[in-house]
Design an enzyme around this catalytic site. Sequence first.
Site, mmCIF file in Angstrom:
data_model
loop_
_atom_site.group_PDB
_atom_site.id
_atom_site.type_symbol
_atom_site.label_atom_id
_atom_site.label_comp_id
_atom_site.label_asym_id
_atom_site.label_seq_id
_atom_site.Cartn_x
_atom_site.Cartn_y
_atom_site.Cartn_z
ATOM 1 C CG HIS A 96 43.642 37.389 42.112
ATOM 2 N ND1 HIS A 96 43.643 36.713 41.154
ATOM 3 C CD2 HIS A 96 42.637 37.594 42.925
ATOM 4 C CE1 HIS A 96 42.142 36.613 41.150
ATOM 5 N NE2 HIS A 96 41.686 37.182 41.769
ATOM 6 N NE ARG A 111 39.406 38.992 40.231
ATOM 7 C CZ ARG A 111 38.262 38.231 39.607
ATOM 8 N NH1 ARG A 111 37.952 39.279 39.097
ATOM 9 N NH2 ARG A 111 37.370 37.693 41.185
ATOM 10 N NE ARG A 125 38.341 34.516 38.408
ATOM 11 C CZ ARG A 125 36.759 35.239 38.610
ATOM 12 N NH1 ARG A 125 36.462 35.748 37.541
ATOM 13 N NH2 ARG A 125 35.723 35.032 39.537
ATOM 14 C CD1 TRP A 142 35.523 37.057 43.503
ATOM 15 C CD2 TRP A 142 34.738 39.229 43.293
ATOM 16 N NE1 TRP A 142 36.481 38.540 43.227
ATOM 17 C CE2 TRP A 142 36.691 39.146 43.556
ATOM 18 C CE3 TRP A 142 34.661 40.900 42.642
ATOM 19 C CZ2 TRP A 142 37.530 40.138 43.291
ATOM 20 C CZ3 TRP A 142 35.652 41.701 43.315
ATOM 21 C CH2 TRP A 142 36.470 41.649 42.768
ATOM 22 C CE1 TYR A 161 41.673 38.786 47.020
ATOM 23 C CE2 TYR A 161 39.679 39.508 45.355
ATOM 24 C CZ TYR A 161 40.504 38.187 45.985
ATOM 25 O OH TYR A 161 41.147 36.910 45.438
#
Length: 345
Positions: free
Chosen positions: A288, A291, A170, A314, A323
């Site tokens: 983000h 990721r 992150r 996660w 995602y």
Amino acid sequence: MNELSGFTGVALSGSADDNLTAKLAEFVRHREALSPNTWRQLLSVMRISWRWAQENRRSFLPMSSDDMQDYLFHLQAIGRSTSTISVHAALISMLHRNAGLVPPTVSPDVVRAKKKINRTAIVSGERTGQAVPFCRQDLNRLDAAWQHSPRLQHLRDLAFMHVAYGTLLRMSELSRLRVRDISRAADGRIILDVGWTKTILHSGGIIKALSPRSSERLMEWINAAGLAGEPDAVLFCPVHRSNKITKVSTVPMSAPCLEDIWRRARHHAGAKTLLKTNKGRYSSWSGHSARVGAAQDMARKGISIAQIMQEGTWTQTQTVMRYIRMVEAHKGAMVALMEADSWPD
């Protein structure tokens, strides 16, 4: 409203309660139990909800179930997303629990109000936003353009994006990396000792390895910036317009400065038109994006959900599935059935 008064003086509904005041003061003293971001969110929600309570002559702490319903409907009326409304409800609930009070969110009336808000929003077309993915091909294009750049800013930005994509860390986790966190594997690749992440908080930390090319880009930036002999320096620091770092920094770059890296990269990649979104968010690459893009690239290569979750630290499967939903859509059972060679004419 400062922190202590926010949790003690103004939090009380007109009467002094020594026990409540003591519990709130204790909560403030142990605020390090929460992440800095959660604490900032809590203070923000407190300011907003307390102001609403004052303007509408409602109770702030404790907040009744009727007042809670009206507050949540107020947030919906002024255009707040369902995710934002859920955050407000959760943080108000947290405040009540830490004050030794029954959270208003346990009331069936509040539960129904939240369901009504969610259903109304979904039916009216609201969709959960998602960061614009930054994928392997995007990294390759920028790598070709910036790897020999004479500009120190380009070298830093390129190294940052390599590390972001290669580690799935992150943005706040990337900003904390320091020169001393680097070591070398036997084959010369860089190993990063991350220490801790949002979801992994223990003394062992986590270890991330970089690919040979990403290792090379990171070392090119470190050497060009003169950070090799500065173990306490953050890996990614500001670059002055004179093409030099202003000073060796031990303070992480701010979130807006790190977001600027992604905006510059998006512009350089030729995507000058911002994408249209529901709420005006996620119209370009952001903190983000790496990721999301890395998760999608792994899904395209057939890497399991469990492995993707491990790489991105996660803890919830549904987050990863959200995602990669566009990548996984064509792998459904009905798609396979309809495309089967044995399907009769």
